[in-house]
Design an enzyme around this catalytic site. Sequence first.
Site, PDB file in Angstrom:
ATOM      1  N   ASN A  39       3.148   4.069  -7.220  1.00  0.00           N
ATOM      2  CA  ASN A  39       1.821   4.419  -7.694  1.00  0.00           C
ATOM      3  C   ASN A  39       1.869   4.780  -9.175  1.00  0.00           C
ATOM      4  OD1 ASN A  39       3.218   6.741  -6.636  1.00  0.00           O
ATOM      5  ND2 ASN A  39       1.316   7.905  -6.556  1.00  0.00           N
ATOM      6  N   GLU A  41      -0.723   6.517 -11.909  1.00  0.00           N
ATOM      7  CA  GLU A  41      -1.995   7.209 -12.112  1.00  0.00           C
ATOM      8  C   GLU A  41      -2.533   6.991 -13.520  1.00  0.00           C
ATOM      9  OE1 GLU A  41      -1.310  10.889  -9.012  1.00  0.00           O
ATOM     10  OE2 GLU A  41      -1.138  11.294 -11.140  1.00  0.00           O
ATOM     11  N   CYS A  50      -2.171   1.875  -6.584  1.00  0.00           N
ATOM     12  CA  CYS A  50      -1.377   2.320  -5.432  1.00  0.00           C
ATOM     13  C   CYS A  50      -0.048   1.573  -5.386  1.00  0.00           C
ATOM     14  CB  CYS A  50      -2.136   2.058  -4.136  1.00  0.00           C
ATOM     15  SG  CYS A  50      -3.666   2.992  -3.981  1.00  0.00           S
ATOM     16  N   GLU A  52       1.395   0.143  -2.825  1.00  0.00           N
ATOM     17  CA  GLU A  52       1.281  -1.106  -2.074  1.00  0.00           C
ATOM     18  C   GLU A  52       0.691  -2.212  -2.933  1.00  0.00           C
ATOM     19  OE1 GLU A  52       0.441   2.363   0.793  1.00  0.00           O
ATOM     20  OE2 GLU A  52       0.008   1.856  -1.266  1.00  0.00           O
ATOM     21  N   CYS A  83      -4.207   3.600   1.842  1.00  0.00           N
ATOM     22  CA  CYS A  83      -5.650   3.808   1.714  1.00  0.00           C
ATOM     23  C   CYS A  83      -6.375   2.579   2.272  1.00  0.00           C
ATOM     24  CB  CYS A  83      -6.021   4.047   0.244  1.00  0.00           C
ATOM     25  SG  CYS A  83      -5.899   2.581  -0.808  1.00  0.00           S
ATOM     26  N   CYS A  86      -5.820  -0.651   0.246  1.00  0.00           N
ATOM     27  CA  CYS A  86      -4.483  -1.237   0.414  1.00  0.00           C
ATOM     28  C   CYS A  86      -4.307  -1.838   1.802  1.00  0.00           C
ATOM     29  CB  CYS A  86      -3.398  -0.213   0.110  1.00  0.00           C
ATOM     30  SG  CYS A  86      -3.234   0.064  -1.671  1.00  0.00           S
TER      31      CYS A  86
END
Length: 130
Positions: A39, A41, A50, A52, A83, A86
Amino acid sequence: MQLKDAARAVRENAYVPYSRFKVGAALMSPSGAIHVGCNVENVAYPEGTCAEAGAIAAMVAAGETEITEAYVIADSPHPVPPCGGCRQKLAEFAKGGVTVTLATTDGQEFVTTVADLLPGAFTSTHMDKA
């Protein structure tokens, strides 16, 4: 074990100055290649990426478009599921029966499938006109 080790290693590279919540993902493709992502940010939430999604982007950039297995790891009390976005991304590149292992850094694992993560997934067949 290869996916687990790859996900654990790439997790350490996560850029998470805001949440401090590192996630690593490793995907295997039919060739046996492993593609990883972590990930990333951004101060302008929700502009981050993310783990994934990063692994999927790496896989596609390498010229592959099918996931045969996935492993996701985070430092959490319980295995963390992808999430919603994803889950849809995984469903784009993996058949429903593909194994997805969700893990914690202390060794807990939960094994599921893409179909169980996203029942009733929206697919290209929904766009077909009969």
